[in-house]
Scaffold this motif. Sequence first.
Motif, PDB file in Angstrom:
ATOM      1  N   ILE A 113      39.445  33.881 122.510  1.00 45.06           N
ATOM      2  CA  ILE A 113      40.657  33.073 122.330  1.00 45.06           C
ATOM      3  C   ILE A 113      40.517  31.746 123.070  1.00 45.06           C
ATOM      4  N   GLY A 114      40.061  31.811 124.318  1.00 44.91           N
ATOM      5  CA  GLY A 114      39.892  30.588 125.104  1.00 44.91           C
ATOM      6  C   GLY A 114      38.858  29.656 124.504  1.00 44.91           C
ATOM      7  N   CYS A 115      37.762  30.203 124.005  1.00 47.29           N
ATOM      8  CA  CYS A 115      36.716  29.370 123.414  1.00 47.29           C
ATOM      9  C   CYS A 115      37.195  28.704 122.132  1.00 47.29           C
ATOM     10  N   ARG A 116      37.961  29.407 121.331  1.00 46.19           N
ATOM     11  CA  ARG A 116      38.503  28.809 120.106  1.00 46.19           C
ATOM     12  C   ARG A 116      39.437  27.653 120.437  1.00 46.19           C
ATOM     13  N   ARG A 117      40.223  27.813 121.477  1.00 40.36           N
ATOM     14  CA  ARG A 117      41.136  26.754 121.872  1.00 40.36           C
ATOM     15  C   ARG A 117      40.375  25.521 122.375  1.00 40.36           C
ATOM     16  N   ARG A 118      39.203  25.740 122.961  1.00 36.77           N
ATOM     17  CA  ARG A 118      38.404  24.625 123.482  1.00 36.77           C
ATOM     18  C   ARG A 118      37.416  24.096 122.452  1.00 36.77           C
ATOM     19  N   GLY A 119      37.229  24.826 121.350  1.00 34.06           N
ATOM     20  CA  GLY A 119      36.305  24.378 120.313  1.00 34.06           C
ATOM     21  C   GLY A 119      34.843  24.528 120.678  1.00 34.06           C
ATOM     22  N   ILE A 120      34.502  25.606 121.429  1.00 32.93           N
ATOM     23  CA  ILE A 120      33.116  25.828 121.827  1.00 32.93           C
ATOM     24  C   ILE A 120      32.690  27.230 121.390  1.00 32.93           C
ATOM     25  N   PRO A 121      31.394  27.473 121.219  1.00 35.39           N
ATOM     26  CA  PRO A 121      30.920  28.793 120.779  1.00 35.39           C
ATOM     27  C   PRO A 121      31.029  29.840 121.886  1.00 35.39           C
ATOM     28  N   LEU A 122      31.529  31.013 121.520  1.00 36.21           N
ATOM     29  CA  LEU A 122      31.666  32.101 122.490  1.00 36.21           C
ATOM     30  C   LEU A 122      30.312  32.520 123.044  1.00 36.21           C
ATOM     31  N   THR A 123      29.285  32.552 122.189  1.00 37.21           N
ATOM     32  CA  THR A 123      27.972  33.012 122.638  1.00 37.21           C
ATOM     33  C   THR A 123      27.415  32.137 123.758  1.00 37.21           C
ATOM     34  N   ALA A 124      27.627  30.831 123.661  1.00 36.31           N
ATOM     35  CA  ALA A 124      27.131  29.935 124.716  1.00 36.31           C
ATOM     36  C   ALA A 124      27.868  30.189 126.024  1.00 36.31           C
ATOM     37  N   TRP A 125      29.164  30.440 125.936  1.00 35.35           N
ATOM     38  CA  TRP A 125      29.971  30.658 127.139  1.00 35.35           C
ATOM     39  C   TRP A 125      29.567  31.954 127.846  1.00 35.35           C
ATOM     40  N   VAL A 126      29.403  33.041 127.075  1.00 32.32           N
ATOM     41  CA  VAL A 126      29.041  34.317 127.703  1.00 32.32           C
ATOM     42  C   VAL A 126      27.620  34.270 128.254  1.00 32.32           C
ATOM     43  N   ASP A 127      26.737  33.480 127.625  1.00 31.94           N
ATOM     44  CA  ASP A 127      25.391  33.335 128.168  1.00 31.94           C
ATOM     45  C   ASP A 127      25.420  32.653 129.535  1.00 31.94           C
ATOM     46  N   ALA A 128      26.274  31.650 129.672  1.00 26.26           N
ATOM     47  CA  ALA A 128      26.397  30.976 130.964  1.00 26.26           C
ATOM     48  C   ALA A 128      26.985  31.898 132.019  1.00 26.26           C
ATOM     49  N   LEU A 129      27.880  32.790 131.609  1.00 24.89           N
ATOM     50  CA  LEU A 129      28.582  33.667 132.552  1.00 24.89           C
ATOM     51  C   LEU A 129      27.832  34.951 132.879  1.00 24.89           C
ATOM     52  N   ALA A 130      26.815  35.310 132.099  1.00 23.57           N
ATOM     53  CA  ALA A 130      26.177  36.617 132.235  1.00 23.57           C
ATOM     54  C   ALA A 130      25.741  36.959 133.661  1.00 23.57           C
ATOM     55  N   PRO A 131      24.888  36.151 134.323  1.00 24.39           N
ATOM     56  CA  PRO A 131      24.501  36.514 135.691  1.00 24.39           C
ATOM     57  C   PRO A 131      25.661  36.438 136.668  1.00 24.39           C
ATOM     58  N   ALA A 132      26.626  35.571 136.387  1.00 27.50           N
ATOM     59  CA  ALA A 132      27.800  35.477 137.257  1.00 27.50           C
ATOM     60  C   ALA A 132      28.628  36.756 137.193  1.00 27.50           C
TER      61      ALA A 132
END
Length: 323
Positions: A113-132
């Motif tokens: 939901i947050g990614c759609r509101r920002r207009g960015i791909p979910l896969t890229a966001w979860v990849d950045a967050l994975a080790p975090a």
Amino acid sequence: MELAYIPSPSTGVVHLGPIPLRGYAFCIIIGVFVAVWYGNKRWVARGGKSGTVADIAIWAVPFGLVGGRLYHVVTDPELYFERGEDWVNAFKVWNGGLGIWGAVALGAVGAWIGCRRRGIPLTAWVDALAPAVAIAQAIGRWGNWFNQELYGKETHLPWALHITHPSGGGTPGYYHPTFLYESIWCLIVAALVVWADRRWQLGHGRVFALYVALYCVGRGGTEYLRVDTANHILGLRLNLWTVMIMFILAVLYIVLSARLRPGREKIVEPDAAAEAADAEATDAVSEPASEQAPGDGEAHPKQSAERAGEDTRDAEAQAAEKS
């Protein structure tokens, strides 16, 4: 008497007047803040805008907490709905009981939901967050230490965990500190994921899938050691079946994704791109007049001198003709 062991805290809550400060809650909160901070650094390094991770986390974290609690309650309903149990305890998250798989599943919905509101791909966001996320789990597991819960089988190893007030019943004694095992493993997972991402430039959700697969390996071991109450299917704990299924799905995703969508997607945030265009336009407008090219509204100093010279010669020629 054990000569060496890990002591358990005498209490998991400290009261500041009427306000209870719970160790379990503090571990979860600290884990979330660290995940957002480190995830933001990785997002910016990949070309994203600072603050985006926090904006999407506002959606992902509440969804994840609800999902984690739902998974725990649904997979262990006897703890809350059998005769003699108080169903209100199902809402007491501070007493422990957050299932990681429910947190990941419903947290992903919030992130989507947050990614759609920002207009960015979910896969890229979860990849950045994975080790975090793995680091957040490492911190959050210490909440089990404060609650004296989810420990393993009895042991006489030097690093045995001394349980004095077992959560949910049980006998005081010395047990495997499965919370510590999983905490250490999560830190190893985070390091391996970061290394693999730098080595192979993973993208399209494969970083997150790698985190899931690696986490399942360690979780399978700690799940085998745990002695807390759990539902069983064909002689195995339900969570152990979940771990095996998630491991297979994660590996399949990595293989299929690498074939169908090789490489790494480029992060371009719509608002970030607009800000960059505005900045370029501002720089062009504020450019000094002396540096402007001919025809931009003001003549170059050299051109002005040449024109002045031509005007002088014309005036001298006209004067000569009159004389």
